[in-house]
Design an enzyme around this catalytic site. Structure first.
Site, PDB file in Angstrom:
ATOM      1  N   SER A   1     125.410  -0.718  62.448  1.00  0.00           N
ATOM      2  CA  SER A   1     125.894  -1.332  63.685  1.00  0.00           C
ATOM      3  C   SER A   1     124.864  -1.143  64.789  1.00  0.00           C
ATOM      4  O   SER A   1     124.520  -0.011  65.149  1.00  0.00           O
ATOM      5  CB  SER A   1     127.205  -0.681  64.120  1.00  0.00           C
TER       6      SER A   1
ATOM      7  N   ASP B   1     128.459  -5.987  67.139  1.00  0.00           N
ATOM      8  CA  ASP B   1     129.736  -5.801  67.833  1.00  0.00           C
ATOM      9  C   ASP B   1     129.777  -6.579  69.136  1.00  0.00           C
ATOM     10  O   ASP B   1     129.086  -6.242  70.098  1.00  0.00           O
ATOM     11  CB  ASP B   1     129.942  -4.307  68.128  1.00  0.00           C
TER      12      ASP B   1
ATOM     13  N   MET C   1     131.975  -7.411  72.309  1.00  0.00           N
ATOM     14  CA  MET C   1     133.136  -6.884  73.051  1.00  0.00           C
ATOM     15  C   MET C   1     133.218  -7.574  74.400  1.00  0.00           C
ATOM     16  O   MET C   1     132.195  -7.772  75.063  1.00  0.00           O
ATOM     17  CB  MET C   1     132.970  -5.383  73.279  1.00  0.00           C
TER      18      MET C   1
ATOM     19  N   MET D   1     135.344  -8.317  68.925  1.00  0.00           N
ATOM     20  CA  MET D   1     136.438  -7.584  69.572  1.00  0.00           C
ATOM     21  C   MET D   1     136.717  -8.296  70.879  1.00  0.00           C
ATOM     22  O   MET D   1     136.378  -7.820  71.966  1.00  0.00           O
ATOM     23  CB  MET D   1     136.028  -6.115  69.772  1.00  0.00           C
TER      24      MET D   1
ATOM     25  N   GLY E   1     136.034  -0.224  70.190  1.00  0.00           N
ATOM     26  CA  GLY E   1     135.550  -0.188  71.573  1.00  0.00           C
ATOM     27  C   GLY E   1     134.295   0.640  71.777  1.00  0.00           C
ATOM     28  O   GLY E   1     133.472   0.295  72.616  1.00  0.00           O
ATOM     29  N   PHE E   2     134.156   1.718  71.009  1.00  0.00           N
ATOM     30  CA  PHE E   2     133.024   2.611  71.245  1.00  0.00           C
ATOM     31  C   PHE E   2     132.466   3.158  69.942  1.00  0.00           C
ATOM     32  O   PHE E   2     133.219   3.386  68.992  1.00  0.00           O
ATOM     33  CB  PHE E   2     133.449   3.784  72.147  1.00  0.00           C
ATOM     34  N   GLY E   3     131.155   3.398  69.940  1.00  0.00           N
ATOM     35  CA  GLY E   3     130.525   4.068  68.815  1.00  0.00           C
ATOM     36  C   GLY E   3     130.685   5.577  68.966  1.00  0.00           C
ATOM     37  O   GLY E   3     131.128   6.066  70.016  1.00  0.00           O
ATOM     38  N   GLY E   4     130.345   6.297  67.913  1.00  0.00           N
ATOM     39  CA  GLY E   4     130.298   7.758  67.989  1.00  0.00           C
ATOM     40  C   GLY E   4     131.640   8.464  67.986  1.00  0.00           C
ATOM     41  O   GLY E   4     131.721   9.650  68.290  1.00  0.00           O
TER      42      GLY E   4
ATOM     43  N   GLY F   1     133.705   2.692  61.797  1.00  0.00           N
ATOM     44  CA  GLY F   1     134.047   3.732  62.754  1.00  0.00           C
ATOM     45  C   GLY F   1     133.987   5.115  62.134  1.00  0.00           C
ATOM     46  O   GLY F   1     134.730   5.407  61.197  1.00  0.00           O
TER      47      GLY F   1
ATOM     48  N   GLY G   1     127.066   3.100  62.638  1.00  0.00           N
ATOM     49  CA  GLY G   1     126.243   2.977  63.839  1.00  0.00           C
ATOM     50  C   GLY G   1     125.424   4.218  64.063  1.00  0.00           C
ATOM     51  O   GLY G   1     124.231   4.284  63.723  1.00  0.00           O
ATOM     52  N   SER G   2     126.065   5.262  64.597  1.00  0.00           N
ATOM     53  CA  SER G   2     125.309   6.473  64.930  1.00  0.00           C
ATOM     54  C   SER G   2     124.693   7.138  63.713  1.00  0.00           C
ATOM     55  O   SER G   2     123.606   7.717  63.817  1.00  0.00           O
ATOM     56  CB  SER G   2     126.177   7.451  65.728  1.00  0.00           C
TER      57      SER G   2
HETATM   58  C1  DX5 Z   1     133.480   0.324  67.324  1.00  0.00           C
HETATM   59  C2  DX5 Z   1     132.556  -0.632  66.633  1.00  0.00           C
HETATM   60  C3  DX5 Z   1     131.740  -0.007  65.581  1.00  0.00           C
HETATM   61  C4  DX5 Z   1     130.800   1.080  66.066  1.00  0.00           C
HETATM   62  C5  DX5 Z   1     130.735   2.131  65.011  1.00  0.00           C
HETATM   63  O1  DX5 Z   1     134.435  -0.373  68.034  1.00  0.00           O
HETATM   64  O2  DX5 Z   1     133.287  -1.696  66.040  1.00  0.00           O
HETATM   65  O3  DX5 Z   1     131.036  -0.978  64.829  1.00  0.00           O
HETATM   66  O4  DX5 Z   1     129.503   0.627  66.327  1.00  0.00           O
HETATM   67  O5  DX5 Z   1     129.977   3.183  65.465  1.00  0.00           O
HETATM   68  P1  DX5 Z   1     129.920   4.587  64.705  1.00  0.00           P
HETATM   69  O6  DX5 Z   1     129.420   4.329  63.319  1.00  0.00           O
HETATM   70  O7  DX5 Z   1     128.994   5.387  65.527  1.00  0.00           O
HETATM   71  O8  DX5 Z   1     131.331   5.128  64.692  1.00  0.00           O
HETATM   72 ZN    ZN Z   2     132.256  -2.970  64.600  1.00  0.00          ZN
END
Ligand code: DX5
Ligand code: ZN
Length: 223
Positions: A11, A36, A38, A69, A143-146, A177, A198-199
């Site tokens: 991601s 992603d 948003m 999203m 909504g958020f990574g990590g 996620g 992602g992370s």
């Molecule tokens: C969250 C995103 C994910 C996000 C995942 O709403 O849809 O795609 O980038 O990030 P990680 O892998 O860091 O949880």
């Molecule tokens: Zn995603």
């Protein structure tokens, strides 16, 4: 199960947005790049829209897996298929006519995906599995990574996987996620075959090596 049956989709939410071309170059061994989108309405965060995704499409060494999203995907999702995204996933909670929208995406030439948030049941999709190429079971609140992986989503994923098997469906089951070295095995054991990270990828010193190590961890736990 061979590595051909699973996909690792980094991601770019965790990438450096002002160095996007270089960041994409670091994940050339990925299967898809997860993008992603948003809108600060469906989720409390904002990324980018079709103009940026079109540039990513033109630059990426791998096909695009777009995760929308956004509110009103019935109106906006087809545009992402039209700009060339290989896969377009919208949220079930946001769509007015999910099956009609999936058909439209396929007609344009994209794989059609539908995503469910942690509190949304998947049972309503059982009778229409064949209308989709991918079902995304969110393993965090979108909504958020990590964020931390929600292991309580595994029974839902397992039920979906069993049902897909029972029906002889070819639908891909994606998780998104909190996926990393320590969680990917559980997701694979419960039936996921397509993994967004992602992370765990962009936070690594060597993203392409992180992709291969996630790939082998998932492959060892697929059944
Ligand atoms: C969250 C995103 C994910 C996000 C995942 O709403 O849809 O795609 O980038 O990030 P990680 O892998 O860091 O949880
Ligand atoms: Zn995603």
């Amino acid at each position: 199960m061979t590595g051909d049956d699973l996909r690792i989709n980094p991601s770019i939410l965790a990438a450096d947005f002002v160095n996007m071309q270089a960041e994409l170059g670091r994940i050339a061994n990925a299967d898809f790049v997860h993008v992603d989108v948003m809108d600060n309405h469906f989720v409390p965060n904002l990324t980018f829209g079709p103009q940026m995704v079109e540039r990513i499409q033109a630059t990426s060494p791998v096909p695009l897996d777009v995760h929308l999203m956004i509110t009103d995907p019935d109106r906006w999702a087809p545009g992402y298929a039209e700009l060339g995204a290989a896969s377009v996933t919208f949220h079930l909670e946001a769509a007015t006519e999910p099956v009609a929208l999936a058909r439209r995406l396929r007609q344009i030439g994209a794989r059609a995906g539908v995503a469910v948030k942690p509190a949304t049941p998947v049972e309503g999709l059982f009778d229409v599995l064949d209308e989709f190429d991918q079902i995304l079971v969110m393993t965090v609140e979108p909504g958020f990574g990590g964020q931390s992986f929600l292991a309580d989503q595994m029974p839902k994923l397992a039920r979906l996987s069993q049902e897909a098997r029972r029906r002889g469906s070819h639908v891909w089951l994606q998780v998104d996620g909190g996926i990393g070295e320590d969680t990917i095995a559980q997701a694979a054991e419960n039936g996921a075959d397509t993994f967004v990270a992602g992370s765990a990828v962009f936070g690594a010193d060597d993203p392409s090596r992180a992709i291969e190590s996630l790939r082998s961890a998932a492959g060892a736990h697929r059944h």
